[in-house]
Scaffold this motif. Structure first.
Motif, mmCIF file in Angstrom:
data_model
loop_
_atom_site.group_PDB
_atom_site.id
_atom_site.type_symbol
_atom_site.label_atom_id
_atom_site.label_comp_id
_atom_site.label_asym_id
_atom_site.label_seq_id
_atom_site.Cartn_x
_atom_site.Cartn_y
_atom_site.Cartn_z
ATOM 1 N N TRP A 96 15.673 4.688 -52.287
ATOM 2 C CA TRP A 96 15.265 5.025 -53.657
ATOM 3 C C TRP A 96 13.787 5.412 -53.639
ATOM 4 C CZ3 TRP A 96 17.504 0.921 -57.611
ATOM 5 C CH2 TRP A 96 18.900 1.082 -57.663
ATOM 6 N N ASP A 97 13.480 6.582 -53.106
ATOM 7 C CA ASP A 97 12.095 7.071 -53.060
ATOM 8 C C ASP A 97 11.156 6.056 -52.388
ATOM 9 O OD1 ASP A 97 12.818 9.423 -54.379
ATOM 10 O OD2 ASP A 97 12.531 8.491 -56.342
ATOM 11 N N GLY A 98 11.576 5.539 -51.241
ATOM 12 C CA GLY A 98 10.776 4.576 -50.503
ATOM 13 C C GLY A 98 11.235 3.152 -50.686
ATOM 14 N N LEU A 99 11.985 2.886 -51.791
ATOM 15 C CA LEU A 99 12.564 1.558 -51.983
ATOM 16 C C LEU A 99 13.883 1.478 -51.243
ATOM 17 C CD1 LEU A 99 11.931 1.137 -55.833
ATOM 18 C CD2 LEU A 99 10.434 0.479 -53.935
ATOM 19 N N ARG A 100 14.382 0.263 -51.013
ATOM 20 C CA ARG A 100 15.679 0.072 -50.380
ATOM 21 C C ARG A 100 16.543 -0.794 -51.306
ATOM 22 N NH1 ARG A 100 14.029 3.585 -47.873
ATOM 23 N NH2 ARG A 100 13.917 3.910 -45.613
ATOM 24 N N PHE A 101 17.716 -0.209 -51.688
ATOM 25 C CA PHE A 101 18.629 -0.896 -52.605
ATOM 26 C C PHE A 101 19.956 -1.139 -51.896
ATOM 27 C CE2 PHE A 101 22.088 -0.689 -55.799
ATOM 28 C CZ PHE A 101 21.767 -1.827 -56.512
ATOM 29 N N ILE A 102 20.423 -2.413 -51.900
ATOM 30 C CA ILE A 102 21.711 -2.771 -51.313
ATOM 31 C C ILE A 102 22.586 -3.310 -52.441
ATOM 32 C CG2 ILE A 102 22.894 -4.225 -49.637
ATOM 33 C CD1 ILE A 102 20.326 -4.358 -48.021
ATOM 34 N N PRO A 103 23.618 -2.551 -52.847
ATOM 35 C CA PRO A 103 24.469 -3.002 -53.962
ATOM 36 C C PRO A 103 25.320 -4.213 -53.559
ATOM 37 C CG PRO A 103 25.349 -1.006 -52.988
ATOM 38 C CD PRO A 103 24.031 -1.243 -52.322
ATOM 39 N N GLU A 128 28.235 0.877 -65.423
ATOM 40 C CA GLU A 128 27.951 1.330 -64.062
ATOM 41 C C GLU A 128 26.516 1.048 -63.647
ATOM 42 O OE1 GLU A 128 28.142 5.454 -61.425
ATOM 43 O OE2 GLU A 128 28.840 5.404 -63.492
ATOM 44 N N ASP A 129 25.542 1.120 -64.581
ATOM 45 C CA ASP A 129 24.144 0.941 -64.217
ATOM 46 C C ASP A 129 23.650 -0.474 -64.495
ATOM 47 O OD1 ASP A 129 24.267 1.066 -66.946
ATOM 48 O OD2 ASP A 129 22.470 2.310 -67.186
ATOM 49 N N GLU A 130 24.562 -1.387 -64.774
ATOM 50 C CA GLU A 130 24.130 -2.767 -64.983
ATOM 51 C C GLU A 130 23.801 -3.435 -63.639
ATOM 52 O OE1 GLU A 130 25.713 -5.280 -68.476
ATOM 53 O OE2 GLU A 130 27.411 -4.055 -67.803
ATOM 54 N N TRP A 131 22.897 -4.434 -63.712
ATOM 55 C CA TRP A 131 22.459 -5.186 -62.504
ATOM 56 C C TRP A 131 23.429 -6.310 -62.216
ATOM 57 C CZ3 TRP A 131 18.494 -4.358 -59.102
ATOM 58 C CH2 TRP A 131 18.190 -5.390 -58.200
ATOM 59 N N HIS A 132 23.902 -6.332 -60.977
ATOM 60 C CA HIS A 132 24.793 -7.409 -60.547
ATOM 61 C C HIS A 132 23.946 -8.531 -59.952
ATOM 62 C CE1 HIS A 132 27.880 -9.575 -58.273
ATOM 63 N NE2 HIS A 132 28.788 -8.990 -59.098
ATOM 64 N N PRO A 133 24.295 -9.823 -60.122
ATOM 65 C CA PRO A 133 23.505 -10.926 -59.558
ATOM 66 C C PRO A 133 23.317 -10.854 -58.046
ATOM 67 C CG PRO A 133 25.044 -11.773 -61.184
ATOM 68 C CD PRO A 133 25.396 -10.328 -60.993
ATOM 69 N N GLU A 134 24.190 -10.142 -57.327
ATOM 70 C CA GLU A 134 24.070 -10.049 -55.875
ATOM 71 C C GLU A 134 23.512 -8.708 -55.404
ATOM 72 O OE1 GLU A 134 27.679 -11.107 -53.958
ATOM 73 O OE2 GLU A 134 27.733 -13.137 -54.815
#
Length: 570
Positions: A96-103, A128-134
């Motif tokens: 994500w533009d230098g960030l790292r996101f693991i769903p 779909e764009d809600e944040w999951h606790p994990e």
């Protein structure tokens, strides 16, 4: 975090970002900076949880700061995640533009690694764009050279949604500023530690210098610091009180000298050999009153810095008393305790020093002499070390007796070998005893007192000792400087007189006999002794005992040739 259609929300977020970045630069220590980083994320960027995982010197990452949940902070702060586990997370995450996101859908792969983490329970997302606790979101921080400095991890955005483009950019910008702040804090910490260490080293150096100064100044023996190398090599730079007292000179005066200016002329060679590193020697140094004192010098090299100038630290110990005692012992070993004259051993030593085992003979021609000298050269298999080997027959292995004829410019001179690299020994020769041919040699006068036994028997050993002491004085007074008067034992004396012809030796014997004849007063009583002299000559090829035996035999011949009454009268 924000709605894209509401610019005023972005402006408010930017203001908050500016505020928390400003606070990063006010932190005083590394720990304060790390805590300010996570607090700024929670306060300014709208996340409920934030954590800084800092890279340690061994490469692993430790949880260095946590904000948002005291229970979670107490649980995972200080825990360590291995570098391979973190590398795998940063590699598999979405960019994500230098960030790292693991769903959360892929997080099950990471359940077995050792990265510390905290999850809160919550409902599954409805949109779909809600944040999951994990869900997991990481912001890597890099140093100026591209080296990984640490990782910021965030959780539970307050609006419950995954960050959009603006939120991602804000987090990325904040991570960049946090990396700068952490690097600066580390630099300040390193500088502070370096300053503390430098101050401690300076304190230790000052203490060491003070200890050295006190040890140098108040040492019971002499100490000096001298220049090493260059035109001023050996010049005294600093001296302590003990050395000033020893030499009777103030420190301001000693700084004008070097040890070579103060050493006894006979010891200058010893001093030069001692100027090397770690040198040690015993020599004499001059006092202000013109006398000399025996000292022991020990040199050590002191470097001012790694590549700086070097100095000689010299320890000067007064050994005058010990040296005097050694000289007394040596004198007692080589001199007669009653008369103070050289004893039999010293006489044989002095006589043997003039003799070699090679008899003196003269070659028929000068050509033969030169041929013999050439045969003695080292490259020709001849003698080495001055061209003379006293233990070999005639001095040279396999060589016949060799010598040089008289040269016409020195008429009457004793045959001697010319100076050269092959033979520096000047042979001792004996002149003819019947005719004075002008040859000069080493005369050995053997003296035996006449009538001494009767004095001992009549008046006792005290009187006899006094007579021997007076005879020794009269003999010493009657010879030249450089001649040797020795006592063999009992009433026997020997005189070594070099450079005499046959007539000279006879005249000397007469003068010494006449000096002994006058009465000797002991305890108010006058006693008289006579003396018989035998003249022998030292010659190379003879031993010291052979020379003394020859002079002794001539003395007995002379004694028997005179009547008893004549002997007592001199």
């Amino acid at each position: 975090m924000e709605t894209e259609s509401e610019p005023y929300v972005r402006l408010a977020t930017l203001r908050q970002l500016h505020q928390v970045v400003a606070e990063l630069n006010t932190a005083r220590s590394l720990a304060d900076t790390l805590q300010t980083v996570v607090d700024g994320i929670v306060v300014g960027l709208g996340y409920e949880l934030a954590c800084v995982n800092l890279v340690r010197p061994d490469g692993d990452l430790v949880v260095a700061a946590f904000a948002g949940d005291p229970a979670a902070e107490a649980l995972i702060t200080g825990r360590v995640g291995s570098r391979p586990s973190w590398d795998r997370r940063l590699t598999m995450g979405e960019d994500w533009d230098g960030l790292r996101f693991i769903p959360h859908t892929e997080g099950w792969v990471l359940l077995e690694d050792d990265v510390p983490q905290w999850h809160t329970d919550g409902p599954d997302p409805r949109f779909e764009d809600e944040w999951h606790p994990e869900d997991r979101l990481y912001a890597p921080m890099y140093a100026t050279g591209g080296e990984l400095l640490g990782v910021i991890s965030v959780d539970r955005p307050r609006n419950g949604r995954r960050p959009g483009a603006w939120g991602r950019e804000a987090l990325q910008m904040y991570a960049f500023q946090a990396a700068i702040a952490i690097s600066n804090a580390r630099l300040r910490a390193n500088m502070q530690r370096a300053l503390v260490r430098l101050e401690r080293e300076q304190q230790a150096l000052r203490a060491s210098e003070e200890s050295f100064r006190q040890a140098f100044e108040y040492a019971p023996s002499g100490m000096a610091i001298a220049e090493m190398g260059g035109d001023q090599h050996g010049r005294l730079l600093r001296t302590n009180d003990a050395l000033c007292r020893l030499l009777g000179r103030p420190a301001s005066v000693l700084r004008r000298y070097s040890f070579s200016d103060l050493v006894h002329p006979e010891d200058i060679g010893t001093l030069l050999r001692t100027s090397a590193e770690g040198g040690r020697a015993e020599l004499r140094l001059g006092r202000r009153d013109g006398t000399y004192v025996w000292v022991s010098l020990r040199n050590s090299v002191v470097a001012d810095a790694a590549d700086g100038p070097r100095f000689l630290l010299t320890h000067v110990e007064d050994i005058e008393e010990r040296k005097r005692h050694e000289l007394q012992l040596a004198h007692r070993a080589s001199h007669d305790s009653l008369t103070g004259l050289p004893n039999s051993a010293e006489l044989r030593s002095r006589l043997g020093a003039r003799l070699c085992r090679r008899p003196q003979s003269v070659l028929a021609t000068a050509v033969e002499a030169l041929d013999a000298a050439f045969e003695a050269r080292p490259e020709a298999g001849g003698a080495v070390e001055h061209g003379f080997q006293p233990d070999a027959p005639h001095g040279y292995p396999g060589a016949a007796p060799v010598d040089f004829p008289d040269f016409p410019e020195f008429p009457g001179a004793a045959p001697a070998r010319p100076e050269g690299p092959y033979d520096h020994h000047v042979h001792t020769v004996a002149p003819a005893t019947d005719v004075d041919d002008g040859t000069k040699g080493l005369a050995v006068l053997f003296c035996d007192l006449d009538g001494f036994k009767s004095i001992n028997d009549r008046f006792g050993h005290h009187t006899g000792d006094a007579v021997l002491i007076e005879v020794a004085r009269r003999l010493t007074t009657g010879v030249r400087d450089g001649d040797t008067v020795a006592r063999l034992g009992g009433d026997e004396f020997v005189v070594l007189a070099d450079g005499l012809g046959a007539a000279d030796a006879a005249d000397l014997a007469v003068r010494l006999r006449n000096a002994i004849i006058p009465p000797i007063r002991v305890d108010g009583r006058a006693v008289r002794v006579g003396a018989s002299f035998g003249i022998g000559w030292a010659s190379c090829g003879m031993s010291a005992d052979e020379v003394l035996r020859s002079a002794d035999q001539r003395m007995y011949i002379e004694k028997r040739s005179r009547s008893k009454a004549h002997r007592r009268a001199g």
